[in-house]
Design a protein around this motif. Structure first.
Motif, PDB file in Angstrom:
ATOM      1  N   THR A  44       0.828  -1.206   0.000  1.00 29.39           N
ATOM      2  CA  THR A  44       0.000   0.000   0.000  1.00 29.39           C
ATOM      3  C   THR A  44       0.868   1.264   0.000  1.00 29.39           C
ATOM      4  O   THR A  44       2.046   1.234   0.350  1.00 29.39           O
ATOM      5  N   ALA A  78     -12.383  -1.609  -6.710  1.00 24.40           N
ATOM      6  CA  ALA A  78     -13.848  -1.562  -6.876  1.00 24.40           C
ATOM      7  C   ALA A  78     -14.509  -1.927  -5.557  1.00 24.40           C
ATOM      8  O   ALA A  78     -13.876  -2.528  -4.683  1.00 24.40           O
ATOM      9  N   ASP A  95      -7.688   8.726  -0.466  1.00 22.46           N
ATOM     10  CA  ASP A  95      -8.720   9.451   0.282  1.00 22.46           C
ATOM     11  C   ASP A  95      -8.280  10.887   0.515  1.00 22.46           C
ATOM     12  O   ASP A  95      -7.139  11.245   0.256  1.00 22.46           O
ATOM     13  N   ASP A  97     -21.189   4.163  -9.609  1.00 23.67           N
ATOM     14  CA  ASP A  97     -19.830   3.701  -9.283  1.00 23.67           C
ATOM     15  C   ASP A  97     -19.307   2.750 -10.372  1.00 23.67           C
ATOM     16  O   ASP A  97     -18.153   2.849 -10.797  1.00 23.67           O
TER      17      ASP A  97
HETATM   18  C1  LIG Z   1      -8.042  -2.820  -3.311  1.00 26.66           C
HETATM   19  C2  LIG Z   1      -7.875  -1.448  -2.688  1.00 26.66           C
HETATM   20  C3  LIG Z   1      -6.592  -0.981  -2.387  1.00 26.66           C
HETATM   21  C4  LIG Z   1      -6.426   0.297  -1.820  1.00 26.66           C
HETATM   22  N1  LIG Z   1      -5.155   0.726  -1.511  1.00 26.66           N
HETATM   23  C5  LIG Z   1      -4.972   1.983  -1.021  1.00 26.66           C
HETATM   24  C6  LIG Z   1      -3.664   2.486  -0.749  1.00 26.66           C
HETATM   25  O1  LIG Z   1      -2.652   1.800  -0.923  1.00 26.66           O
HETATM   26  N2  LIG Z   1      -3.545   3.743  -0.267  1.00 26.66           N
HETATM   27  C7  LIG Z   1      -4.630   4.554  -0.061  1.00 26.66           C
HETATM   28  O2  LIG Z   1      -4.459   5.708   0.374  1.00 26.66           O
HETATM   29  N3  LIG Z   1      -5.890   4.113  -0.304  1.00 26.66           N
HETATM   30  C8  LIG Z   1      -6.090   2.851  -0.788  1.00 26.66           C
HETATM   31  N4  LIG Z   1      -7.364   2.402  -1.045  1.00 26.66           N
HETATM   32  C9  LIG Z   1      -8.501   3.270  -0.742  1.00 26.66           C
HETATM   33  C10 LIG Z   1      -8.886   4.211  -1.929  1.00 26.66           C
HETATM   34  O3  LIG Z   1      -7.834   5.107  -2.175  1.00 26.66           O
HETATM   35  C11 LIG Z   1     -10.146   4.964  -1.525  1.00 26.66           C
HETATM   36  O4  LIG Z   1     -11.226   4.077  -1.428  1.00 26.66           O
HETATM   37  C12 LIG Z   1     -10.519   6.180  -2.368  1.00 26.66           C
HETATM   38  O5  LIG Z   1     -11.510   6.911  -1.678  1.00 26.66           O
HETATM   39  C13 LIG Z   1     -11.060   5.862  -3.763  1.00 26.66           C
HETATM   40  O6  LIG Z   1     -10.086   5.401  -4.589  1.00 26.66           O
HETATM   41  P1  LIG Z   1     -10.473   4.838  -6.073  1.00 26.66           P
HETATM   42  O7  LIG Z   1      -9.215   4.568  -6.754  1.00 26.66           O
HETATM   43  O8  LIG Z   1     -11.494   3.788  -5.963  1.00 26.66           O
HETATM   44  O9  LIG Z   1     -11.133   6.193  -6.680  1.00 26.66           O
HETATM   45  P2  LIG Z   1     -11.926   6.496  -8.016  1.00 26.66           P
HETATM   46  O10 LIG Z   1     -12.044   5.336  -8.904  1.00 26.66           O
HETATM   47  O11 LIG Z   1     -11.332   7.753  -8.573  1.00 26.66           O
HETATM   48  O12 LIG Z   1     -13.386   6.818  -7.466  1.00 26.66           O
HETATM   49  C14 LIG Z   1     -13.581   7.724  -6.377  1.00 26.66           C
HETATM   50  C15 LIG Z   1     -15.044   8.176  -6.356  1.00 26.66           C
HETATM   51  O13 LIG Z   1     -15.303   9.056  -7.449  1.00 26.66           O
HETATM   52  C16 LIG Z   1     -16.308   8.532  -8.313  1.00 26.66           C
HETATM   53  N5  LIG Z   1     -15.842   8.856  -9.661  1.00 26.66           N
HETATM   54  C17 LIG Z   1     -14.864   8.244 -10.352  1.00 26.66           C
HETATM   55  N6  LIG Z   1     -14.657   8.873 -11.531  1.00 26.66           N
HETATM   56  C18 LIG Z   1     -15.538   9.902 -11.577  1.00 26.66           C
HETATM   57  C19 LIG Z   1     -15.822  10.958 -12.516  1.00 26.66           C
HETATM   58  N7  LIG Z   1     -15.147  11.044 -13.667  1.00 26.66           N
HETATM   59  N8  LIG Z   1     -16.779  11.880 -12.207  1.00 26.66           N
HETATM   60  C20 LIG Z   1     -17.472  11.790 -11.044  1.00 26.66           C
HETATM   61  N9  LIG Z   1     -17.246  10.820 -10.109  1.00 26.66           N
HETATM   62  C21 LIG Z   1     -16.282   9.910 -10.381  1.00 26.66           C
HETATM   63  C22 LIG Z   1     -16.404   7.051  -7.993  1.00 26.66           C
HETATM   64  O14 LIG Z   1     -17.710   6.546  -8.247  1.00 26.66           O
HETATM   65  C23 LIG Z   1     -16.063   7.039  -6.511  1.00 26.66           C
HETATM   66  O15 LIG Z   1     -17.176   7.373  -5.738  1.00 26.66           O
HETATM   67  C24 LIG Z   1      -7.568   1.111  -1.564  1.00 26.66           C
HETATM   68  C25 LIG Z   1      -8.847   0.615  -1.849  1.00 26.66           C
HETATM   69  C26 LIG Z   1      -9.013  -0.650  -2.403  1.00 26.66           C
HETATM   70  C27 LIG Z   1     -10.401  -1.178  -2.680  1.00 26.66           C
END
Ligand SMILES: Cc1cc2nc3c(=O)[nH]c(=O)nc-3n(C[C@H](O)[C@H](O)[C@H](O)COP(=O)(O)OP(=O)(O)OC[C@H]3O[C@@H](n4cnc5c(N)ncnc54)[C@H](O)[C@@H]3O)c2cc1C
Length: 318
Positions: free
Chosen positions: A50, A179, A127, A193
């Motif tokens: 991570t 996801a 986040d 989502d």
């Molecule tokens: C397997 C896994 C590993 C993780 N590892 C880490 C880590 O190492 N470090 C860390 O800090 N966090 C980590 N996280 C947490 C993650 O960073 C958070 O959950 C964060 O809030 C969302 O990241 P994402 O990449 O899913 O975001 P995104 O895919 O960008 O989505 C974020 C939000 O925006 C919405 N969205 C996406 N694109 C658009 C758009 N174009 N317009 C409007 N809305 C949009 C989505 O529906 C979602 O609600 C991890 C989560 C998972 C499931």
């Protein structure tokens, strides 16, 4: 080797993988190896590491004023990945974030990974910093994970931010994305989502890893919905054995997932955390067995810095 190649090579057999956290600043890398060592017998084809973005802390000065400091409590993601590949000869997957990175920072980070022979990345938005409510990208940074995926895909085509670069070499990253079978906390609906998840795949992501879940039905329903929306890439389930009573409240609060009533009842009955740990292990074994029976290519475990309960689960399956 790429995650997608590992999956192909396994030829339908379910593989074991896990995620680790860098240790708190000041700790030795041996603490990481101590967690990985007991899990190597289950032959993970890849290990995720991570990434932890900066935090703001306020230190009180002698005059009573507060001084804002930017600290990284768990640095070392890239170093740990390189050390894992070197020591265990297993692919290490660094998580890369939009948060805290300009696109230039991201490009340089990816160049370091490429030079180190790390060819898988997990692309995430990250986040908001702890003192803020909403995620804010850097001024010249990526806003969503889908934008970050696009940047990696461009680099894979040899397109760097400086368009005037001549004879630039192509990288060869396999990109994974996150996801949420129970919906990302900010998404207005699961459909919305999934719509944006699809965008991550369209922009070049080749596989998905899910948030933890404790009810397999949530995962299977989610996969079905994704497939009906045309998402065809592997969807790797994320699993975590509950280990303490406190997690009954902590996990829903922090990860926005529900716990099944039967699991809650079993945990509430426990007299101490050693009993909770056992319940968590058994629950996770049952989840894992059902997922393996369904032919899921990889089961991915969240170790959160502790490998003993993951070892107890894996020993019954792999
Ligand atoms: C397997 C896994 C590993 C993780 N590892 C880490 C880590 O190492 N470090 C860390 O800090 N966090 C980590 N996280 C947490 C993650 O960073 C958070 O959950 C964060 O809030 C969302 O990241 P994402 O990449 O899913 O975001 P995104 O895919 O960008 O989505 C974020 C939000 O925006 C919405 N969205 C996406 N694109 C658009 C758009 N174009 N317009 C409007 N809305 C949009 C989505 O529906 C979602 O609600 C991890 C989560 C998972 C499931």
């Amino acid at each position: 080797m790429k995650v997608t190649e590992h999956i192909k090579k396994a030829n339908g057999n379910t593989q074991f993988s896990f995620e680790i956290l860098p240790p708190l600043k000041g700790q030795h890398i041996q603490s990481v190896f101590d967690n990985i060592d007991p899990l190597m017998e289950f032959k993970p084809p890849f290990i995720d590491v991570t990434y932890h973005r900066e935090e703001y802390v306020y230190k009180e000065l002698e005059n009573g004023l507060l001084k804002k400091q930017v600290v990284k409590k768990r640095p070392g993601t890239v170093g740990i990945c390189a050390a894992i590949q070197n020591k265990y000869n297993v692919d290490a997957i660094p998580h890369i974030l939009c948060g805290g990175f300009t696109k230039e920072d991201t490009e340089n980070f990816l160049i370091d990974l490429d030079f180190l022979g790390i060819h898988n990345v997990m692309a995430l938005r990250g986040d908001a910093v702890k003192t803020e409510t909403y995620f804010r990208p850097e001024k010249e940074g990526n806003l969503y994970a889908s934008d970050l995926v696009s940047q990696v895909s461009e680099l894979n085509k040899g397109k760097y931010l400086d368009e005037e670069l001549k004879n630039s070499s192509e990288t060869n990253f396999c990109v994974g994305v996150a996801a949420y079978p129970e919906k990302h906390m900010e998404a207005p609906s699961l459909d919305s989502d999934i719509h944006f998840l699809k965008k991550k795949i369209k922009n070049g992501a080749e596989y998905i890893v899910t948030q933890m879940f404790f009810d397999n039905k949530k995962y299977f329903d989610f996969v079905e919905k994704c497939r009906s929306e045309g998402i065809t890439v592997p969807i790797i389930p994320g699993l975590k054995p509950i280990a303490t009573k406190k997690q009954l409240n902590l996990i829903p609060h922090r990860f926005h997932v529900d716990l099944p009533e039967d699991l809650i009842i079993e945990i509430v009955k426990c007299k101490d955390n050693s009993q909770v740990r056992q319940v968590g292990i058994e629950w996770c074994i049952e989840q894992s067995k059902a997922l393996r029976k369904a032919g899921i290519p990889v089961l991915h475990y969240y170790s959160m810095g502790k490998s003993d309960n993951i070892q107890a689960v894996a020993s019954k399956l792999f």
